[in-house]
Structure formats: C-alpha cells, structure tokens
Design an enzyme around this catalytic site. Structure first.
Site, PDB file in Angstrom:
ATOM      1  CB  CYS A   1      -0.936   0.079   1.192  1.00 46.26           C
ATOM      2  SG  CYS A   1      -2.071  -1.287   1.316  1.00 46.26           S
TER       3      CYS A   1
ATOM      4  CD  GLU B   1      14.471 -15.852  -8.509  1.00 48.60           C
ATOM      5  OE1 GLU B   1      13.995 -16.189  -7.420  1.00 48.60           O
ATOM      6  OE2 GLU B   1      14.183 -14.783  -9.066  1.00 48.60           O
TER       7      GLU B   1
ATOM      8  CG  ASN C   1       1.435   0.224   4.372  1.00 50.92           C
ATOM      9  OD1 ASN C   1       1.075  -0.931   4.181  1.00 50.92           O
ATOM     10  ND2 ASN C   1       2.691   0.615   4.264  1.00 50.92           N
ATOM     11  N   GLY C   2      -0.815  -1.484   6.475  1.00 57.73           N
ATOM     12  CA  GLY C   2      -0.513  -2.378   7.594  1.00 57.73           C
ATOM     13  C   GLY C   2      -1.708  -3.255   7.905  1.00 57.73           C
TER      14      GLY C   2
ATOM     15  NE  ARG D   1       4.679   1.374  -0.118  1.00 60.80           N
ATOM     16  CZ  ARG D   1       5.760   1.296   0.632  1.00 60.80           C
ATOM     17  NH1 ARG D   1       6.915   1.716   0.173  1.00 60.80           N
ATOM     18  NH2 ARG D   1       5.704   0.808   1.841  1.00 60.80           N
TER      19      ARG D   1
ATOM     20  CD  GLU E   1       7.713 -13.502  -8.339  1.00 57.60           C
ATOM     21  OE1 GLU E   1       7.676 -12.801  -7.322  1.00 57.60           O
ATOM     22  OE2 GLU E   1       8.717 -13.533  -9.083  1.00 57.60           O
TER      23      GLU E   1
ATOM     24  CD1 TRP F   1      -0.676  -6.527  -3.068  1.00 57.06           C
ATOM     25  CD2 TRP F   1      -0.824  -6.992  -0.887  1.00 57.06           C
ATOM     26  NE1 TRP F   1      -0.445  -7.872  -2.916  1.00 57.06           N
ATOM     27  CE2 TRP F   1      -0.529  -8.184  -1.591  1.00 57.06           C
ATOM     28  CE3 TRP F   1      -0.968  -7.051   0.490  1.00 57.06           C
ATOM     29  CZ2 TRP F   1      -0.365  -9.403  -0.945  1.00 57.06           C
ATOM     30  CZ3 TRP F   1      -0.804  -8.266   1.134  1.00 57.06           C
ATOM     31  CH2 TRP F   1      -0.500  -9.428   0.412  1.00 57.06           C
TER      32      TRP F   1
ATOM     33  CE  LYS G   1      11.235 -13.458 -10.797  1.00 56.67           C
ATOM     34  NZ  LYS G   1      11.903 -13.432  -9.603  1.00 56.67           N
TER      35      LYS G   1
ATOM     36  CE  LYS H   1      10.689  -4.572  -7.319  1.00 58.45           C
ATOM     37  NZ  LYS H   1      11.154  -5.891  -7.798  1.00 58.45           N
TER      38      LYS H   1
ATOM     39  CG  HIS I   1      13.638 -39.299  -2.926  1.00 61.82           C
ATOM     40  ND1 HIS I   1      13.751 -40.658  -2.720  1.00 61.82           N
ATOM     41  CD2 HIS I   1      14.903 -38.833  -3.049  1.00 61.82           C
ATOM     42  CE1 HIS I   1      15.039 -40.991  -2.709  1.00 61.82           C
ATOM     43  NE2 HIS I   1      15.760 -39.900  -2.910  1.00 61.82           N
TER      44      HIS I   1
HETATM   45  C1  G6P Z   1       7.556  -9.828  -2.760  1.00 62.05           C
HETATM   46  C2  G6P Z   1       7.886  -9.748  -4.229  1.00 62.05           C
HETATM   47  C3  G6P Z   1       9.015 -10.724  -4.544  1.00 62.05           C
HETATM   48  C4  G6P Z   1      10.212 -10.434  -3.651  1.00 62.05           C
HETATM   49  C5  G6P Z   1       9.836 -10.513  -2.172  1.00 62.05           C
HETATM   50  C6  G6P Z   1      10.955 -10.038  -1.261  1.00 62.05           C
HETATM   51  O1  G6P Z   1       6.960 -11.035  -2.476  1.00 62.05           O
HETATM   52  O2  G6P Z   1       6.746 -10.034  -5.008  1.00 62.05           O
HETATM   53  O3  G6P Z   1       9.382 -10.586  -5.894  1.00 62.05           O
HETATM   54  O4  G6P Z   1      11.233 -11.332  -3.928  1.00 62.05           O
HETATM   55  O5  G6P Z   1       8.710  -9.653  -1.934  1.00 62.05           O
HETATM   56  O6  G6P Z   1      11.155  -8.672  -1.452  1.00 62.05           O
HETATM   57  P1  G6P Z   1      12.444  -7.896  -0.988  1.00 62.05           P
HETATM   58  O7  G6P Z   1      12.158  -6.455  -1.327  1.00 62.05           O
HETATM   59  O8  G6P Z   1      12.570  -8.094   0.504  1.00 62.05           O
HETATM   60  O9  G6P Z   1      13.604  -8.442  -1.708  1.00 62.05           O
END
Ligand code: G6P
Length: 607
Positions: free
Chosen positions: A2, A480, A99-100, A27, A487, A73, A484, A602, A503
C-alpha cells in the site's frame, strides 16, 4: 505494501497526490483513492484497479491545498470500490488512509458496532475513522492519539479532518512513513520515491511516533505527547521516475540491464591484484572476519534464493558454516543467536515486513545483522545500520531480476573477503576476483545471444505443470526459475534439487511434460546427467541450461540454452538469465501483465 501520500501546501493537492500515487503504485495496485478537504467537507473518490483507472474517472476535484491518497494491496476484504481507501467516518468528516494490518480488528469492530456504528466495508482500516470520531472533542491530534492507543498491529496512517484544513495527522507503528519538508509545503508518504518531486529534506518517522503536519513542516511527538527532536536527512538516492528506455516492459529492461547492474555491485569493491575485496559499508576488519564462525542469510522470495546461493558460496570458498533461512519463519521459531554468527538480511526493497521482523529479533537477542539491500535509506538498511548496498538501480517490475543477480554478486564479494583471510592464497584469491570481474562481460555476451527461448516457451506455455531441477549451486537457481514462472505466467511449477526428484515430483511427469534442467558444467554434472536420463525415460521434454560447448548435456536436450562458462559459485549469475527470459516471454505469450502480475506487490510491508 500500500502506498500512502498526503500533501499540504499552497498548490492544488490533487495533481500532486496523483503523481505520488503513480510513483508508489508498485506497492500495490488493487485500488486507488483520494480525499480532499474543501469548504468544511470531504471530497472522496476511489476506484478498483490502477491509478490510471482512478484518474480516468476523476473529473476535476476542488482546487485545495490539502488532501491524501492511497494505492492498495488488499489484506482484509476483496477488491471492491467500497474496500478502497480512503475510509471515512459516518459523518464523512474524517478520512483515513492506512498501510498495515490491525490485529485486534474483530474486537474493535464489535465494540464500535455495539456503539451503533454501521460499517460499510470489510476492511480493518475502516475501524480507524470511526474510532477517531469516537475520541474527537475538537482537537484532531488528541483524537488520533487517543484512538491509536486502542489499536494493535502494524500501521502507517494519515488522517484528514474536513473541519481542520490546515493540518494532517500521521502515525507510524511498523509501516514506514517519511515526511518531506518543502518550502511552504509538506508531503507525507510511505516511500521517499513520492517525496522527491517536492523536496529531498526528509524526516523518517519512527515506530509509535505521531506527526502534526502543516505547511510549515512537521511536529513529531511520541504517542505520549513528548516532543521528538527528529533528525532531518537529505535523500541522496537515485529517485528519477524510471523509464523503460525503449523496452516494452520494465522487466525486460531490467533483465537487459544486468551487465551494468552486476558491474555496479562489484565496482570499487574487488581488489584483483591482492586477490581480495573491500566492502565499505561493513566496518569489518580482517580480524573481525576471522572471528566469524557462522553466516546466516535471511530473506523472502527471490531475496531468499539469493541468500541460498551466497550461503553455499561461503561454505564452499570460505569453509565457514552458512545457511539461508526464510525470514518469515525465522522470527517465530525462537532462533538461537550466537555471538560469533553474522546475519545478513537480504531485501531488494529494504521494506519487507517479514525480513524486518527477523532483523529486530536478532537485534533484541544481541546478534549482529547487516543489510544486503538495494533501496538506499530503506527501513532495513537504516535499522541494520551497516551492510552492503547492491546498487542495482531502481527495480520497478514486481518480479525481481537484476536485484537477484546484484545481491549474489555483492555477497560473493563478501565471501571473497571472508575466504581470503582464512584459506585462500594470493593466487586463489586473484582467481576468484578475476572470475567475478569477468561476469558482467559474460552476462552481456549471453544476452546478445540468448538461444532458442521461443522454443522453450512453446513447450511451457501450454503445460499443466513445469519442474525446474538443479544440483548444488543450480538448486537455488531452479527455485528462482520456478518462482519467476509462477509470478509472471501463473503456471503451476516447482523447483527441486535434481537428486530429490525421484522421491516425489517424478510422479508428476508424463509424456511431453516440460522439465527445465539447470546443469552448468561443474563437479555434479555427471550426476545431473543421470537425473536427465530418468526424466527422459518418463517421456518428459528437457529444456537444458548448460555451459557453452557442453555437447554431452546439449545432446540430451529438446531445447538447449547454452550460457558462457564460469566457475561454479558464479554460475547462478549466468544460469538465472534464460530462466528470467523464459518467465517473461511465457507471461507475454499468455497475455499476462508482466510488470504488475496479479495479487503481488513489489514491497510487502505486512506479515
Ligand atoms: C515480494 C515480491 C518478490 C520479492 C519478495 C521479497 O513477495 O513479489 O518478488 O522477492 O517480496 O522482497 P524484498 O524487497 O525483501 O527483496
């Protein structure tokens, strides 16, 4: 999570609030809204979706110099206009953006309902305007102070009173707020990004501080009413409005920026002739480094994966026990904090609540924790006090790419320092430094010839399930790659250590199922090849990321994606690249919003 913005000054507030919201949209982008105070009334507009949706329907608002805005958000309540912020009290005199998360939401809601309050939304935030109204006796500051005494949880809030168009009240407890002190105007935001258009002179609010904001600046007080002598800081980061520089999306631009961003993470730090390195932000002498008995890397999402790679490098090169941990789990399992351990908090944004919570827990227990952070001046960077800035430049796409490789590069520099004062000779140190120094050129070389990504996308875009496999340093890369793809393309997939595949996940494979195997030439390649055979025997289609010229692996692949040769610890900086491109192009093929995938944000500032 947010974005909050509030403005008071001589200029029309509305365009300034909208501009701030656009800068903070990363945000959260479930809904956006604004409130202005005009002629003793509130003017409130809110819409589901992006800030652009709000502006499209806004019409002209009153030309007043006070107001606030929010980009959401969602936590409590669905993505509806009613649940969008700002929220107002029953008399429509008090507007709040938040926000929170309010943890005693249910109790407070029942109490207010017993008082006769009719709630309109499902949000926890709506508690606040009603609670402030309940305590309002004509003094806005006192009303906010009294109200928040009853609130448990995390919050950054801004409050606007229709009857008091000369003041805004803000309170912080766990969610970041920064006040920008301009000339005759003051801006409050959850992010410096939204303040710099007005001023670079800022005051960061601390937890349980309240700010009385007027055109003359901000009076900061504790919640008990004691005046706080806050330090005025000057923002010196790169806060330019990010541009796509001709790329269709920020994600693709950021993928292609990696030769430069990794170079920045290494620049001025490697001492190739001495086979050593220096990290100015760490304040660690070789003697301090020598006393490190354990390294623990904390992070969430992509940052956690970077921490895994870095921990493996520490064990392999420096022979110091190291591990990575998911920050959200760490705090609540009563962790053991040893004096000789060094903790690193990996976070691109520097605002992730779970990682910040882990930092606080370590500090409470007397441990040493340092940030591995991209955003200069962010909460984690300031809370840790020392650490490593990764200097990847602003990362706008929600899915992290260049910050991942920069975090790894920066922590490989730390690993070299740690290893050099222990078991690396001059020659060995020189070889490690030279290997790192050569990485940006190799990234550039790969991005110029990325291989048949389209062929990989064709196999993946229609798949029901995708398995990413890797061994050793390639295991976190597999995680990773899967993250990706989830996401960006919303395809069910998982990353697995290749040896563990038999397994369980092998049961998922059937004819034509795509398996992405990350197998650069290293000490484990022969084992990886056996796992590839097992996969192929089940009819799966193999997409292999491998070292250029490795015909043995290439020969097994249905789609072969070669990357330049490197040492094992630096290989993730290259093998991650095709996986980023696969996620991006699969997302595009499936018409996803690649820069702002659904449900994500983000900067995740709630637990
Ligand atoms: C969110 C984002 C991810 C990111 C994670 C950690 O979940 O969608 O892409 O890796 O936060 O964020 P940071 O800013 O702590 O690296």
């Amino acid at each position: 999570m947010c974005g909050i913005i509030a403005y008071i000054g001589p200029h029309p507030a509305l365009p300034r609030i909208i501009e701030g919201l656009k800068r903070m949209e990363y945000r959260g982008y479930d809904s956006a809204g604004v409130a202005l105070a005009s002629e003793g009334r509130l003017w409130v507009r809110k819409e589901v979706g992006r800030v652009s949706e709000l502006t499209r329907r806004l019409g002209g608002g009153p030309e007043v110099g006070i107001g606030l805005g929010h980009t959401r958000w969602a936590t409590h309540g669905g993505l509806t206009q009613v649940n969008a912020h700002p929220h107002v009290d029953a008399s429509q005199q008090i507007a709040v953006v938040h926000n929170g998360i309010i943890e005693n939401n249910n109790i407070l809601r029942s109490q207010l309902e017993a008082d006769g309050v009719a709630f309109r939304s499902e949000t926890d935030t709506e508690i606040l305007p009603h609670l402030i109204r309940k305590h309002y006796r004509g003094d806005p500051v006192q009303a906010v102070r009294d109200a928040v005494q009853h609130v448990q949880g995390t919050y950054g809030i801004a409050v606007l009173f229709a009857e008091h168009p000369d003041v805004l009240v803000a309170v912080r407890n766990g969610s970041p707020l920064v006040v920008g002190l301009g000339r005759g105007e003051t801006v409050l935001a959850s992010d410096p990004q939204a303040v710099v258009a007005h001023t670079r002179q800022v005051v960061y609010l601390q937890d349980r501080e309240l700010a009385v904001i007027t055109t003359d600046g901000a009076d900061v007080q504790t919640l008990a009413g004691q005046v706080v002598d806050s330090e005025v800081e000057v923002l010196d980061g790169d806060y330019q409005l990010a541009s796509k520089e001709g790329f269709p999306h920020f994600m693709l631009k950021e993928i292609h920026e990696q030769p430069r961003s990794v170079r920045r993470a290494l620049r001025g730090r490697l001492q190739v002739d001495d086979g050593n390195a220096k990290l100015g932000g760490l304040n660690m002498t070789p003697r301090d480094l020598l006393s490190v008995q354990r390294v623990i890397n904390l992070g969430c999402g992509t940052s956690y994966h970077a921490g895994m790679v870095a921990a493996m490098a520490v064990e392999s090169l420096a022979r110091v026990p190291a591990r990575a941990e998911i920050a959200s789990e760490f705090r609540y399992r009563h962790p053991i904090i040893q004096r000789e351990a060094v903790f690193f908090a990996f976070s691109q944004s520097g605002e992730t609540a779970d990682t910040l919570g882990a930092v606080s827990e370590i500090q409470i227990k007397g441990g040493e924790v340092m940030g591995v952070v991209n955003v200069v001046g962010s909460t984690i960077a300031r809370t840790c006090g020392q650490g490593v800035y990764v200097h990847s430049g602003p990362e706008i796409a929600v899915a992290s790419t260049k910050a991942f490789t920069s975090q790894i590069a920066a922590q490989l520099v730390f690993t070299l320092m740690l290893a050099r004062c222990r078991n690396l000779s001059l020659e060995q140190g020189q070889a490690v430094a030279a290997a790192l120094d050569g990485i940006p050129g190799k990234i550039s070389q790969y991005l110029q010839e990325p291989g048949p990504i389209d062929a990989a996308v064709e196999l993946i875009a229609s798949a029901r399930y995708v398995l990413f496999l890797g061994r050793g340093f390639s295991y976190p890369v597999a995680l990773e790659g899967a993250l990706k793809l989830k996401e960006i393309a919303y395809i069910p997939c998982e990353g697995y250590p290749a040896g563990e595949m038999k397994h369980g996940p092998i049961a998922m494979l059937d004819d034509g199922a795509p398996v992405v195997f990350i197998a650069p030439r290293d000490s484990q390649t022969e084992k990886a090849i056996s796992n590839m055979m097992e996969v192929k025997a089940r009819g799966a289609r193999l997409i292999c990321v491998h070292t250029q010229g490795d015909d043995e692996v290439a020969g097994l692949a249905d789609v072969s994606l070669p990357v330049p040769r490197s040492t094992d610890f630096a290989s993730p900086l290259l093998t991650a690249l095709p996986l980023q491109l696969i996620a991006y192009h699969t997302g595009l093929a499936l018409q996803r919003d690649v820069d702002k995938p659904r449900n994500l944000a983000k900067s995740v500032t709630v637990e």
